[in-house]
Design a protein around this motif. Structure first.
Motif, PDB file in Angstrom:
ATOM      1  N   UNK A  55     -72.425   5.526  -9.555  1.00 55.90           N
ATOM      2  CA  UNK A  55     -73.033   6.200  -8.409  1.00 55.90           C
ATOM      3  C   UNK A  55     -74.165   5.298  -7.946  1.00 55.90           C
ATOM      4  N   UNK A  56     -73.957   4.644  -6.805  1.00 56.91           N
ATOM      5  CA  UNK A  56     -74.931   3.705  -6.252  1.00 56.91           C
ATOM      6  C   UNK A  56     -75.831   4.431  -5.261  1.00 56.91           C
ATOM      7  N   UNK A  57     -77.130   4.398  -5.512  1.00 55.87           N
ATOM      8  CA  UNK A  57     -78.083   5.149  -4.702  1.00 55.87           C
ATOM      9  C   UNK A  57     -79.053   4.222  -3.986  1.00 55.87           C
TER      10      UNK A  57
ATOM     11  N   UNK B 111     -72.874  12.816  -3.948  1.00 63.19           N
ATOM     12  CA  UNK B 111     -72.184  11.707  -4.618  1.00 63.19           C
ATOM     13  C   UNK B 111     -71.584  12.127  -5.956  1.00 63.19           C
ATOM     14  N   UNK B 112     -72.220  13.063  -6.637  1.00 58.45           N
ATOM     15  CA  UNK B 112     -71.615  13.576  -7.862  1.00 58.45           C
ATOM     16  C   UNK B 112     -70.290  14.275  -7.551  1.00 58.45           C
ATOM     17  N   UNK B 113     -70.196  14.894  -6.371  1.00 62.15           N
ATOM     18  CA  UNK B 113     -68.923  15.481  -5.977  1.00 62.15           C
ATOM     19  C   UNK B 113     -67.828  14.440  -5.924  1.00 62.15           C
ATOM     20  N   UNK B 114     -68.143  13.262  -5.388  1.00 60.68           N
ATOM     21  CA  UNK B 114     -67.162  12.179  -5.366  1.00 60.68           C
ATOM     22  C   UNK B 114     -66.851  11.682  -6.785  1.00 60.68           C
ATOM     23  N   UNK B 115     -67.883  11.540  -7.601  1.00 58.97           N
ATOM     24  CA  UNK B 115     -67.668  11.055  -8.970  1.00 58.97           C
ATOM     25  C   UNK B 115     -66.807  12.015  -9.783  1.00 58.97           C
TER      26      UNK B 115
ATOM     27  N   UNK C 104     -61.573  11.324  -8.174  1.00 53.62           N
ATOM     28  CA  UNK C 104     -61.354  10.226  -7.257  1.00 53.62           C
ATOM     29  C   UNK C 104     -62.556  10.161  -6.322  1.00 53.62           C
ATOM     30  N   UNK C 105     -62.897   9.017  -5.725  1.00 48.77           N
ATOM     31  CA  UNK C 105     -64.087   9.005  -4.892  1.00 48.77           C
ATOM     32  C   UNK C 105     -63.989   8.097  -3.688  1.00 48.77           C
ATOM     33  N   UNK C 106     -64.802   8.403  -2.669  1.00 46.17           N
ATOM     34  CA  UNK C 106     -64.912   7.575  -1.483  1.00 46.17           C
ATOM     35  C   UNK C 106     -65.693   6.303  -1.771  1.00 46.17           C
ATOM     36  N   UNK C 107     -65.522   5.327  -0.894  1.00 48.04           N
ATOM     37  CA  UNK C 107     -66.233   4.076  -1.101  1.00 48.04           C
ATOM     38  C   UNK C 107     -67.679   4.140  -0.647  1.00 48.04           C
ATOM     39  N   UNK C 108     -67.999   4.915   0.374  1.00 48.60           N
ATOM     40  CA  UNK C 108     -69.385   4.957   0.833  1.00 48.60           C
ATOM     41  C   UNK C 108     -69.632   6.178   1.687  1.00 48.60           C
ATOM     42  N   UNK C 109     -70.859   6.680   1.638  1.00 45.75           N
ATOM     43  CA  UNK C 109     -71.264   7.757   2.532  1.00 45.75           C
ATOM     44  C   UNK C 109     -72.767   7.909   2.452  1.00 45.75           C
ATOM     45  N   UNK C 110     -73.331   8.633   3.427  1.00 42.42           N
ATOM     46  CA  UNK C 110     -74.752   8.828   3.289  1.00 42.42           C
ATOM     47  C   UNK C 110     -75.562   9.160   4.507  1.00 42.42           C
ATOM     48  N   UNK C 111     -75.037   9.297   5.687  1.00 41.54           N
ATOM     49  CA  UNK C 111     -75.907   9.631   6.794  1.00 41.54           C
ATOM     50  C   UNK C 111     -75.187  10.383   7.878  1.00 41.54           C
ATOM     51  N   UNK C 112     -75.926  11.021   8.760  1.00 41.43           N
ATOM     52  CA  UNK C 112     -75.332  11.755   9.867  1.00 41.43           C
ATOM     53  C   UNK C 112     -74.356  12.791   9.357  1.00 41.43           C
ATOM     54  N   UNK C 113     -73.107  12.729   9.833  1.00 42.63           N
ATOM     55  CA  UNK C 113     -72.093  13.677   9.418  1.00 42.63           C
ATOM     56  C   UNK C 113     -71.354  13.214   8.180  1.00 42.63           C
TER      57      UNK C 113
ATOM     58  N   UNK D  35     -68.979  19.506   3.138  1.00 41.39           N
ATOM     59  CA  UNK D  35     -69.083  18.426   2.150  1.00 41.39           C
ATOM     60  C   UNK D  35     -68.905  17.102   2.894  1.00 41.39           C
ATOM     61  N   UNK D  36     -69.993  16.643   3.504  1.00 38.13           N
ATOM     62  CA  UNK D  36     -69.949  15.379   4.230  1.00 38.13           C
ATOM     63  C   UNK D  36     -69.600  15.518   5.693  1.00 38.13           C
ATOM     64  N   UNK D  37     -68.938  16.613   6.069  1.00 33.53           N
ATOM     65  CA  UNK D  37     -68.665  16.899   7.474  1.00 33.53           C
ATOM     66  C   UNK D  37     -69.610  18.002   7.907  1.00 33.53           C
ATOM     67  N   UNK D  38     -70.637  17.623   8.661  1.00 28.17           N
ATOM     68  CA  UNK D  38     -71.675  18.571   9.055  1.00 28.17           C
ATOM     69  C   UNK D  38     -72.862  18.549   8.113  1.00 28.17           C
ATOM     70  N   UNK D  39     -72.627  18.703   6.838  1.00 24.68           N
ATOM     71  CA  UNK D  39     -73.692  18.687   5.843  1.00 24.68           C
ATOM     72  C   UNK D  39     -73.200  17.968   4.590  1.00 24.68           C
ATOM     73  N   UNK D  40     -74.129  17.367   3.871  1.00 28.91           N
ATOM     74  CA  UNK D  40     -73.755  16.675   2.631  1.00 28.91           C
ATOM     75  C   UNK D  40     -73.212  17.647   1.615  1.00 28.91           C
ATOM     76  N   UNK D  41     -73.885  18.781   1.443  1.00 27.77           N
ATOM     77  CA  UNK D  41     -73.437  19.832   0.527  1.00 27.77           C
ATOM     78  C   UNK D  41     -73.670  21.184   1.177  1.00 27.77           C
ATOM     79  N   UNK D  42     -73.027  22.188   0.647  1.00 24.19           N
ATOM     80  CA  UNK D  42     -73.164  23.546   1.168  1.00 24.19           C
ATOM     81  C   UNK D  42     -72.536  24.494   0.157  1.00 24.19           C
ATOM     82  N   UNK D  43     -72.642  25.808   0.373  1.00 27.05           N
ATOM     83  CA  UNK D  43     -71.936  26.745  -0.504  1.00 27.05           C
ATOM     84  C   UNK D  43     -70.427  26.507  -0.542  1.00 27.05           C
ATOM     85  N   UNK D  44     -69.857  25.950   0.536  1.00 27.82           N
ATOM     86  CA  UNK D  44     -68.424  25.635   0.523  1.00 27.82           C
ATOM     87  C   UNK D  44     -68.102  24.587  -0.522  1.00 27.82           C
ATOM     88  N   UNK D  45     -69.034  23.643  -0.726  1.00 26.53           N
ATOM     89  CA  UNK D  45     -68.875  22.626  -1.769  1.00 26.53           C
ATOM     90  C   UNK D  45     -69.154  23.210  -3.134  1.00 26.53           C
TER      91      UNK D  45
END
Length: 217
Positions: free
Chosen positions: A176-178, A193-197, A13-22, A207-217
């Motif tokens: 995946x729209x880039x 975005x692959x995580x969402x896909x 399942x995936x979110x509709x949009x993301x990409x900056x800040x937190x 994962x999107x909160x604080x950082x786009x990716x991390x070891x937690x993701x």
């Protein structure tokens, strides 16, 4: 397939949009952060991001569950990467980052699920399609970095991908729209975005909160 097995990261399942800040910016230098998670925290993250997500969609008349790519790992998830326009360095950069993300995710998943890049558009099965410069930006929004990339049912739209009646993905392809022409698409954003896909709907810490990716993701 029970949730205990799904913790190996088969989602859909995936979110509709993301990409900056937190919401998916990464840490600025495309390096993993120190955000980690215990097994217990991972299960909580997965439930908040995917397992319980569709419990609010009464029209589906289904209990909470994991929407996933069916028939994996025997069938690879194909990723159609269109050839960049000749001389377009931005599209070439995006394509390179997509290939890097595929290597990164495949290494982590260790054949539990395999992303397979292809240069010819698949004809008769679900697949992921990369689309350059088509990230959804809501009308009137100037926060271009915040809408730098998204996963949806098509290019330039915010419709999130949908499940079918068999706990699989109905959307075909999954886009995946880039990029939107006014933002910096980092390697972390592409991997995010692959995580969402693959099925993470909501953001969580690392994962999107604080950082786009991390070891937690």
């Amino acid at each position: 397939m029970k949730f205990s097995f799904m913790t190996a990261t088969l989602f859909a399942v995936a979110l509709s949009a993301c990409g900056g800040g937190n919401s998916g910016s990464g840490n600025g230098n495309n390096q993993l952060t120190v955000t980690t998670a215990t097994d217990t925290e991972i299960i909580v993250n997965l439930k908040s991001s995917n397992i319980d997500f569709f419990s609010n969609f009464i029209s589906l008349q289904k209990p909470p569950g994991t929407w996933r790519w069916l028939s994996t790992p025997n069938r690879h998830v194909l990723v159609y990467i269109p050839a960049p326009t000749n001389g377009n360095t931005t599209e070439q950069d995006y394509a390179n980052k997509v290939n890097n993300a595929i290597v990164q995710i495949n290494t982590k998943l260790r054949n539990v699920l395999v992303l397979e890049p292809v240069s010819v558009k698949p004809a008769n099965e679900n697949f992921i399609q990369i689309s350059y410069g088509t990230s959804y930006v809501p009308p009137g929004t100037t926060n271009y970095q915040g809408y730098c990339a998204n996963v949806s049912e098509g290019p330039g739209i915010g419709n999130m991908i949908q499940p079918n009646g068999e706990y699989g993905i109905a959307s075909s392809p999954v886009f995946i729209n880039l990029g939107n022409g006014h933002c910096d698409v980092t390697q972390d954003i592409v991997t995010h975005e692959f995580g969402h896909a693959l099925g993470l709907a909501n953001h969580f810490k690392g994962f999107g909160t604080g950082d786009a990716i991390s070891p937690a993701f």
